[in-house]
Design a protein around this motif. Sequence first.
Motif, short mmCIF file in Angstrom:
data_model
loop_
_atom_site.label_atom_id
_atom_site.label_comp_id
_atom_site.label_asym_id
_atom_site.label_seq_id
_atom_site.Cartn_x
_atom_site.Cartn_y
_atom_site.Cartn_z
N ARG A 326 0.82 -1.21 0.00
CA ARG A 326 0.00 0.00 0.00
C ARG A 326 0.85 1.26 0.00
O ARG A 326 0.49 2.27 -0.63
N ALA A 327 2.01 1.20 0.68
CA ALA A 327 2.89 2.37 0.71
C ALA A 327 3.42 2.69 -0.68
O ALA A 327 3.41 3.86 -1.12
N LEU A 328 3.87 1.67 -1.41
CA LEU A 328 4.41 1.92 -2.74
C LEU A 328 3.29 2.27 -3.72
O LEU A 328 3.40 3.24 -4.49
N HIS A 329 2.22 1.51 -3.69
CA HIS A 329 1.08 1.80 -4.57
C HIS A 329 0.55 3.21 -4.31
O HIS A 329 0.29 3.97 -5.26
N LEU A 403 12.60 -2.48 1.11
CA LEU A 403 12.58 -1.14 1.71
C LEU A 403 11.49 -0.98 2.76
O LEU A 403 10.47 -1.67 2.72
N SER A 404 11.72 -0.07 3.68
CA SER A 404 10.70 0.29 4.66
C SER A 404 9.57 1.02 3.95
O SER A 404 9.69 1.43 2.79
N GLU A 405 8.46 1.22 4.66
CA GLU A 405 7.35 1.95 4.04
C GLU A 405 7.77 3.36 3.66
O GLU A 405 7.41 3.86 2.58
N ALA A 406 8.56 4.01 4.51
CA ALA A 406 9.05 5.36 4.19
C ALA A 406 9.96 5.31 2.97
O ALA A 406 9.90 6.17 2.08
N GLY A 407 10.83 4.30 2.92
CA GLY A 407 11.72 4.14 1.78
C GLY A 407 10.96 3.87 0.50
O GLY A 407 11.31 4.37 -0.58
N LEU A 408 9.90 3.08 0.59
CA LEU A 408 9.08 2.79 -0.58
C LEU A 408 8.36 4.04 -1.08
O LEU A 408 8.25 4.27 -2.29
#
Length: 423
Positions: A326-329, A403-408
């Motif tokens: 969900r973070a990347l999307h 990657l972490s959610e922030a990184g993504l």
Amino acid sequence: MKPAIAPTIPFSLLGRRSAPPDIARLMTMALEQPGLLSLAAGFTDNNTLPVAAVQAAVEALVARPGEPEFLQYGINQGRPQLRRLLAARLAAMEPSLDAGQLERRLFVTNGSQQALYLAMQTLCDPGDIVLVDRPSYFVFLELLTGLGVRAVSLPVDRHGLIDAAALDARLSELERSGKSGRVKAVYFVSYFSNPSTHSMAEAEKSAVAEALSRHGLIVPVIEDAAYRELYFEQPHAARSVLELEAWREFPKLYLSTFTKPFASGLKVGWGVCTDDVWLAAMVNAKGHHDFGTANFNQAICEHILAGDVFDRHLKKIRPAYAGKMRALHGALESSGLDASGWHWAVPEGGIYLWLEAPRDLDTGLESAFCRACIEAGVLYVPGALCFGDDVPKNFVRLSFGVLSEAGLQEAGRRFVSVAQRFA
């Protein structure tokens, strides 16, 4: 004194076909640029790796009375108790299967990648043909290239579903050209596929079998189920080829692994082969490779599987990967990638997003777009690597495993900024 010049080595055909794998090149790019955010290699999340569970398993093994057999050589086909546990787990997912028969036909490998190599090594000669999904697992496609085997795609419609009529036409074309006899196997990733994230319905799987049967091609089928248990909320309900009536007459190889759903560093995979002669050939070839997958790693997996540790781990990582997806999307969507003519589906499992760019945009490894992404600090897998034939240039695979959610989110923003420049 001048140094001696080594004579040219007369390599075998296999040696002459040898080339650096694209995945190694992508990994080298990431390592050489520390600030690069990699959405390329399908690594698992370091923060969810089961360190405590592995430590507890090792301590339990060491505490056992008697000789430390787990540090000795093991059996070429795999530890009997591990095979028994794996067979019981698969039979629980597909109740019509007999656990005892599965155990007898199950073998343990150095990741499912070794099983794929063994399957091709025992089935194919240079010039042979393997039918593959479209798109397909690009490391398998590289394996075929290295063996001199031709990949021919299973045709799909505009929704990415098997096109039975087009498959009939393709098989007829192979017959007319006198090449249908070179078709040695069919391969597909059926659950939360790498790279497309598509899960095949039973009707799709059966349609492939029915088309092959109509053309008299009762060839081995390899179903790669590496991501079957990496769903986010619900498992994909389709049964495997082991249970489907349409595949009853076909030699079948079902593959799975501990690398994606548990610990990739243990490199433990496994397969079930329904043909005794083919199974023996693969196990014999495996004996020449390593005469047994690492016994210690198998013992760890055996201990993990004997209790509820594996299922508890899956319950932990499923929501973690769902959140990362969900973070990347969300980053791609909120940054306006779709407005630049890009399309992608939201997956229900796995660790990838599969993006389609505007048709005239080249996203290949040597493209201006790829170079611009690397300069912007983000790396991806060019989708062109994932097609066996008739290769389009406008697809991209993004992995949200590492990657972490922030990184993504940051990687997504970097990617979209480049895509908007090329719009």
